[in-house]
Scaffold this motif. Structure first.
Motif, short mmCIF file in Angstrom:
data_model
loop_
_atom_site.label_atom_id
_atom_site.label_comp_id
_atom_site.label_asym_id
_atom_site.label_seq_id
_atom_site.Cartn_x
_atom_site.Cartn_y
_atom_site.Cartn_z
N SER A 1 -6.39 86.90 23.19
CA SER A 1 -5.33 87.92 23.78
C SER A 1 -4.28 88.44 22.96
N ARG A 2 -4.00 87.49 22.04
CA ARG A 2 -2.94 88.07 21.22
C ARG A 2 -3.52 88.98 19.91
N LEU A 3 -4.77 88.70 19.53
CA LEU A 3 -5.44 89.48 18.67
C LEU A 3 -5.87 90.72 19.32
N PHE A 4 -6.21 90.80 20.48
CA PHE A 4 -6.41 92.02 21.45
C PHE A 4 -5.43 92.83 21.60
N GLY A 5 -4.10 92.22 21.72
CA GLY A 5 -3.07 92.90 21.77
C GLY A 5 -2.51 93.58 20.61
N THR A 6 -2.87 93.00 19.41
CA THR A 6 -2.50 93.49 18.20
C THR A 6 -3.54 94.43 17.57
N LYS A 7 -4.71 94.34 18.38
CA LYS A 7 -5.74 95.37 18.29
C LYS A 7 -6.72 94.80 16.66
N GLU A 8 -6.56 93.57 16.45
CA GLU A 8 -7.29 92.94 15.34
C GLU A 8 -8.52 92.53 15.64
N TYR A 9 -9.43 93.56 15.92
CA TYR A 9 -10.71 93.36 16.42
C TYR A 9 -11.66 92.19 15.47
N GLY A 10 -11.52 92.52 14.42
CA GLY A 10 -12.30 91.61 13.23
C GLY A 10 -11.95 90.50 13.42
N GLU A 11 -10.88 89.97 13.54
CA GLU A 11 -10.34 88.58 13.73
C GLU A 11 -10.49 87.92 15.02
N LEU A 12 -10.45 89.08 16.06
CA LEU A 12 -10.92 88.58 17.21
C LEU A 12 -12.24 88.07 17.44
N LYS A 13 -13.33 88.75 16.69
CA LYS A 13 -14.51 88.31 16.83
C LYS A 13 -14.63 86.99 16.44
N THR A 14 -14.27 86.81 15.10
CA THR A 14 -14.15 85.62 14.29
C THR A 14 -13.43 84.50 15.11
N ALA A 15 -12.65 84.70 15.93
CA ALA A 15 -11.86 83.63 16.80
C ALA A 15 -12.84 83.18 17.70
N VAL A 16 -13.65 84.34 18.40
CA VAL A 16 -14.72 83.85 19.53
C VAL A 16 -15.68 82.84 18.87
N TYR A 17 -16.34 83.29 17.69
CA TYR A 17 -17.20 82.57 17.14
C TYR A 17 -16.85 80.89 16.60
N THR A 18 -15.47 81.23 16.19
CA THR A 18 -15.06 79.97 15.73
C THR A 18 -14.84 78.80 16.93
N SER A 19 -14.22 79.48 17.98
CA SER A 19 -14.23 78.87 19.28
C SER A 19 -15.59 78.28 19.69
N LEU A 20 -16.76 79.08 19.71
CA LEU A 20 -17.82 78.56 20.29
C LEU A 20 -18.38 77.36 19.44
N ILE A 21 -18.33 77.42 18.04
CA ILE A 21 -18.77 76.38 17.24
C ILE A 21 -17.95 75.09 17.50
N ALA A 22 -16.70 75.31 17.49
CA ALA A 22 -15.87 74.06 17.65
C ALA A 22 -16.31 73.33 19.09
N THR A 23 -16.38 74.21 19.92
CA THR A 23 -16.86 73.78 21.45
C THR A 23 -17.97 72.79 21.38
N GLY A 24 -19.08 73.52 20.81
CA GLY A 24 -20.43 72.78 20.78
C GLY A 24 -20.18 71.51 20.31
N ILE A 25 -19.28 71.33 19.04
CA ILE A 25 -18.89 70.05 18.41
C ILE A 25 -18.54 68.98 19.30
N LEU A 26 -17.34 69.55 19.91
CA LEU A 26 -16.47 68.67 20.71
C LEU A 26 -17.20 68.61 22.09
N CYS A 27 -18.37 69.12 22.74
CA CYS A 27 -19.16 68.93 23.75
C CYS A 27 -19.98 67.75 23.42
N GLY A 28 -20.66 67.82 22.23
CA GLY A 28 -21.58 66.92 21.63
C GLY A 28 -20.96 65.43 21.52
N LEU A 29 -19.60 65.47 21.24
CA LEU A 29 -19.03 64.10 21.18
C LEU A 29 -18.76 63.60 22.51
#
Length: 443
Positions: free
Chosen positions: A77-105
């Motif tokens: 949300s913060r990145l969308f508000g500041t219109k940093e769309y490249g960082e926004l995409k990276t934040a999404v992919y980072t979240s998905l990767i971290a979520t997958g690891i946490l879910c496995g544990l």
């Protein structure tokens, strides 16, 4: 459709954004309500008690999924508000990767530890087998739960609260039909509702992920997208961990309370199981609206529009009170008829337990509604220390008071602990909110 929450009349923008979220949580709760309804009507009181007993343990995993949702959502949300769309995409992919690891544990923990947790909360022998069966199936569906929650958090961060609503509406209605088919048609008992939930959540997760990845591809950004960032992960974790801790401690508190309640026998367990489903429908509705307020707050903080945050608080409590009034009246004056949905017998200990719980707790929904709106703003401003202080105070009081009051008052004493904790927690949350707004305005 992505939506900028930093422009337009705040109340109108917030209400339009939050109402689909409210609709989504209604359908989300239908998963658990449908499970209890079907087993209560077509299997029996012990099966209802088993599903309710298992539900308190599933809240541990839901707490982690919720934390992943909020952590990712606030940062995106913060990145969308500041219109940093490249960082926004990276934040999404980072979240998905971290979520997958946490879910496995957590799946490993669930497979190894759920049986011990059932023993820990003194699960009666007559409901132990069904409780374990429900949890066994639930654990294997955790990837669907986690990735769906992260997806909905990202949609909300982009100002889109309608897409998750469509997915949940379809999957929840399908879940009701499959519950009835598996339990009544195939005679699968508690295992039937567990497998129905597994399948429907799986379909909604796959659809949500497909739409999300397409949506990200359509967002313009310069250069290639980095798939993982430790810097962004730290920002996500700063919000996610307190949210996980909050929900986890609430879950642990609920498990402790469930253990106290289990000491009163299967009939009280069944009555509590039915009533708490109705109660959770209200509380999670307020929590979801609070999550929407977090997204609204985060986008506006990113855009430097603190005054809109103050207006968002006023709009938020008006919205939750509009939701609160009819539900409170319904539970107080017609709670018996709602409890009929879950029970074969219309009299007895189970029914009276549910009625008393609702009549004690429901009049205080106004209090918890205000707390959750203020908490939403604290989360959106990433003021997690204050957010946690108010939440843990509420929880600790409820658990301690429930244990103490059960001695002179029995089960009624446990129910009285709810509003007492809410009053103190709400007071702290509002004080922290006002202090935070003043600090940011003066700054």
């Amino acid at each position: 459709m992505n939506k900028d929450l930093t422009v337009g009349e705040p109340q109108k923008v917030l209400w339009q954004f939050c109402m689909p979220l409210f609709g989504s949580i209604i359908f989300q709760q239908l998963y658990n309500i449908a499970d209890s309804f079907v087993v209560g009507k077509f299997v029996g009181e012990n099966a209802l008690a088993a599903v309710g007993n298992s539900y308190e343990i599933t809240l541990i995993f839901i707490a982690f999924a919720f934390g992943c949702n909020i952590g990712c959502s606030v940062v995106v949300s913060r990145l969308f508000g500041t219109k940093e769309y490249g960082e926004l995409k990276t934040a999404v992919y980072t979240s998905l990767i971290a979520t997958g690891i946490l879910c496995g544990l957590l799946m490993v923990f669930g497979i190894v530890g759920c049986e011990q947790l059932l023993h820990l909360i003194r699960t009666p022998e007559e409901v132990f087998g069904d409780s374990m069966l429900y949890l066994d199936v639930y654990i294997w569906g955790l990837p669907f739960l986690f990735f769906y929650n992260v997806s909905t958090g990202i949609f909300s961060a982009l100002g889109d609260s309608k897409t998750p609503f469509y997915f949940l509406a379809a999957s929840s209605l399908a879940n009701i039909a499959m519950d009835i088919l598996f339990v009544k048609g195939f005679q699968m008992g508690v295992g039937g509702v567990a497998w129905a939930t597994f399948l429907c959540q799986g379909v909604s997760c796959l659809l949500a992920m497909t739409v999300l990845l397409k949506r990200l591809k359509d967002i313009p950004s310069e250069g290639g997208t980095v798939l993982f960032s430790w810097k962004l992960l730290r920002k996500i974790v700063v919000v996610a961990i307190p949210s996980i801790l909050q929900q986890s401690f609430i879950s642990v508190g609920n498990i402790i309370l469930q253990g106290v309640i289990n000491g009163f026998g299967a009939s009280v367990m069944a009555g509590y199981s039915a009533a708490i489903k109705l109660n959770n429908l209200v509380i999670t509705s307020f929590t979801t609206i609070g999550n929407g307020i977090s997204n609204f707050t985060s986008q506006n903080v990113g855009a430097g529009k603190i005054d809109r945050v103050r207006q968002g608080f006023r709009a938020g409590w008006k919205l939750v009170w509009i939701v609160c009034v009819p539900l409170m009246l319904l539970y107080v004056f017609a709670g018996r008829y709602l409890l009929y949905l879950f029970m074969k017998e219309t009299t007895g200990t189970a029914m009276e337990t549910g009625i008393v719980f609702l009549r004690i707790v429901a009049p205080f929904y106004f209090i918890i509604a205000i707390k959750l709106v203020a908490d939403g703003i604290l989360r959106g401003m990433a003021l997690m220390g204050r957010f946690m202080a108010a939440t843990f105070t509420d929880l600790a009081l409820r658990v301690i008071l429930a244990i103490v009051l059960r001695i002179p008052l029995g089960a009624v004493g446990i129910w009285c602990a709810w509003p007492m904790g809410w009053v103190i927690g709400m007071t702290l949350s509002v004080i922290f909110y006002r202090r935070s707004i003043c600090e940011n305005t003066n700054g």
